[in-house]
Scaffold this motif. Structure first.
Motif, mmCIF file in Angstrom:
data_model
loop_
_atom_site.group_PDB
_atom_site.id
_atom_site.type_symbol
_atom_site.label_atom_id
_atom_site.label_comp_id
_atom_site.label_asym_id
_atom_site.label_seq_id
_atom_site.Cartn_x
_atom_site.Cartn_y
_atom_site.Cartn_z
ATOM 1 N N PRO A 87 0.820 -1.220 0.000
ATOM 2 C CA PRO A 87 0.000 0.000 0.000
ATOM 3 C C PRO A 87 0.849 1.263 0.000
ATOM 4 O O PRO A 87 1.933 1.293 0.576
ATOM 5 N N THR A 88 0.344 2.285 -0.660
ATOM 6 C CA THR A 88 1.009 3.583 -0.645
ATOM 7 C C THR A 88 0.778 4.251 0.710
ATOM 8 O O THR A 88 -0.033 3.784 1.521
ATOM 9 N N GLU A 89 1.458 5.365 0.928
ATOM 10 C CA GLU A 89 1.267 6.098 2.190
ATOM 11 C C GLU A 89 -0.180 6.571 2.316
ATOM 12 O O GLU A 89 -0.743 6.564 3.404
ATOM 13 N N GLU A 91 -2.847 5.080 0.928
ATOM 14 C CA GLU A 91 -3.693 3.915 1.158
ATOM 15 C C GLU A 91 -3.605 3.427 2.598
ATOM 16 O O GLU A 91 -4.578 2.872 3.128
ATOM 17 N N LYS A 92 -2.463 3.645 3.227
ATOM 18 C CA LYS A 92 -2.306 3.224 4.622
ATOM 19 C C LYS A 92 -3.237 3.992 5.553
ATOM 20 O O LYS A 92 -3.548 3.524 6.653
ATOM 21 N N THR A 93 -3.692 5.177 5.121
ATOM 22 C CA THR A 93 -4.574 5.986 5.962
ATOM 23 C C THR A 93 -6.048 5.691 5.694
ATOM 24 O O THR A 93 -6.912 6.194 6.405
ATOM 25 N N TYR A 96 -9.171 -0.093 5.836
ATOM 26 C CA TYR A 96 -8.296 -1.166 5.367
ATOM 27 C C TYR A 96 -8.824 -1.853 4.108
ATOM 28 O O TYR A 96 -8.074 -2.126 3.168
ATOM 29 N N ARG A 120 -3.345 -8.866 5.887
ATOM 30 C CA ARG A 120 -3.310 -8.371 7.266
ATOM 31 C C ARG A 120 -3.236 -9.515 8.272
ATOM 32 O O ARG A 120 -2.604 -9.382 9.322
ATOM 33 N N GLU A 124 1.439 -9.139 7.141
ATOM 34 C CA GLU A 124 1.457 -7.912 7.936
ATOM 35 C C GLU A 124 1.554 -8.229 9.424
ATOM 36 O O GLU A 124 2.262 -7.545 10.170
ATOM 37 N N PHE A 129 3.971 -5.315 10.441
ATOM 38 C CA PHE A 129 3.556 -4.131 9.687
ATOM 39 C C PHE A 129 2.259 -3.530 10.226
ATOM 40 O O PHE A 129 1.804 -2.496 9.727
ATOM 41 N N CYS A 130 1.648 -4.205 11.192
ATOM 42 C CA CYS A 130 0.442 -3.674 11.823
ATOM 43 C C CYS A 130 0.442 -4.127 13.285
ATOM 44 O O CYS A 130 1.207 -5.014 13.675
ATOM 45 N N GLN A 134 -4.929 -4.040 15.340
ATOM 46 C CA GLN A 134 -5.371 -3.970 13.940
ATOM 47 C C GLN A 134 -5.670 -5.363 13.384
ATOM 48 O O GLN A 134 -6.619 -5.549 12.627
#
Length: 274
Positions: A87-89, A91-93, A96, A120, A124, A129-130, A134
């Motif tokens: 994901p791009t920066e 998309e991370k916001t 999900y 996820r 992830e 990564f999460c 999450q």
């Protein structure tokens, strides 16, 4: 989730040894299944069905080869493969599930996810990564999302390819020495290589939370690539009711060939090396 019904079948298969499938037998059966996939394709378009197929499994489990076996003789305008990058920066916001929803099938489409929102629950989670919170939110919400997909008319099939650590190691190391496969070996594969047990824990938690009556997981033993491809295609065809649509007789019109003088343009012709 109180109303979630679990599929009671055991989620992991025994990786028993089988007699290797002969290449000629594989090709013959694959050809037959490809004909059936074309029939399915025509039916999906005719009836406006929406089909979503999710492929998950450890690195080297054979997801890409299986997807290629499914799609190599059908139309890419009907069978669409989705393999999203990290994901791009931005998309991370987002919510999900947001970047996956836009790829879900419309009427007359079969969408195949080569890895999916279940990143996820797998990479992830294992690679940090999460957060644990999450991950838990995902495991709680995934069945709800999938229920809404099914209730909207999407036929959802989820496949997990199960491979042994020995076969996974052989396949990953083969990517180092085969120039056709070096692109398949990513830095993430190397980082994940020594985390077999962590992936096992993540897989089992994923099955426990998301193996539901409306969107069950189907586990395929993938020790032998040719065999798992045939098994999954056969199962896929058995899960969607389809009928053969009669093809109208084709009559080619009479052609007019050689009535026009060829151009004098000097083309750049490629060398005939073979």
């Amino acid at each position: 989730m109180a109303d979630k019904k679990k599929n009671k079948s055991k989620p992991v298969v025994d990786l028993i040894k089988t007699t290797p499938l002969k290449q000629k037998a594989y090709e013959k059966e694959l050809r037959r299944l490809h004909v059936e996939l074309v029939k399915l394709q025509q039916w999906v378009v005719h009836k406006g069905l929406k089909v979503c197929i999710v492929f998950e499994g450890r690195d080297g489990a054979g997801k890409g080869g299986t997807i290629k076996a499914i799609t190599e003789r059908v139309s890419p305008r009907v069978f669409r493969v989705v393999a999203l990058p990290a994901p791009t920066e931005r998309e991370k916001t987002q919510l999900y599930f947001q970047r996956y929803v836009s790829h879900l099938p419309a009427a007359g489409e079969i969408v195949i996810f080569d890895r999916s929102w279940y990143n996820r629950a797998g990479v992830e989670r294992v690679m940090g990564f999460c957060s644990a919170e999450q991950v838990q939110k995902f495991l709680d919400n995934a069945p709800l999302m999938e229920r809404s997909m099914v209730e909207s008319g999407i036929i959802l099939l989820k496949y997990w390819l199960e491979v042994s650590p020995e076969e996974q190691e052989r396949r990953l190391k083969d990517r180092v020495n085969d120039g056709r496969k070096t692109w398949k070996l990513s830095p993430m594969d190397i980082k994940s290589y020594n985390r077999w047990d962590e992936y096992t824990v993540a897989r089992d938690a994923m099955f426990d939370a998301t193996d539901t009556d409306w969107a069950p997981w189907y586990v395929a033993r993938s020790e032998e690539k040719m065999r798992v491809r045939l098994n999954i295609i056969s199962h896929l065809l058995s899960q969607i009711h389809y009928e053969e649509i009669p093809i109208k007789p084709v009559k080619f019109p009479k052609r007019k060939v050689g009535k026009v003088k060829s151009t004098d343009h000097h083309f750049k012709v490629i060398p005939e090396r073979f």
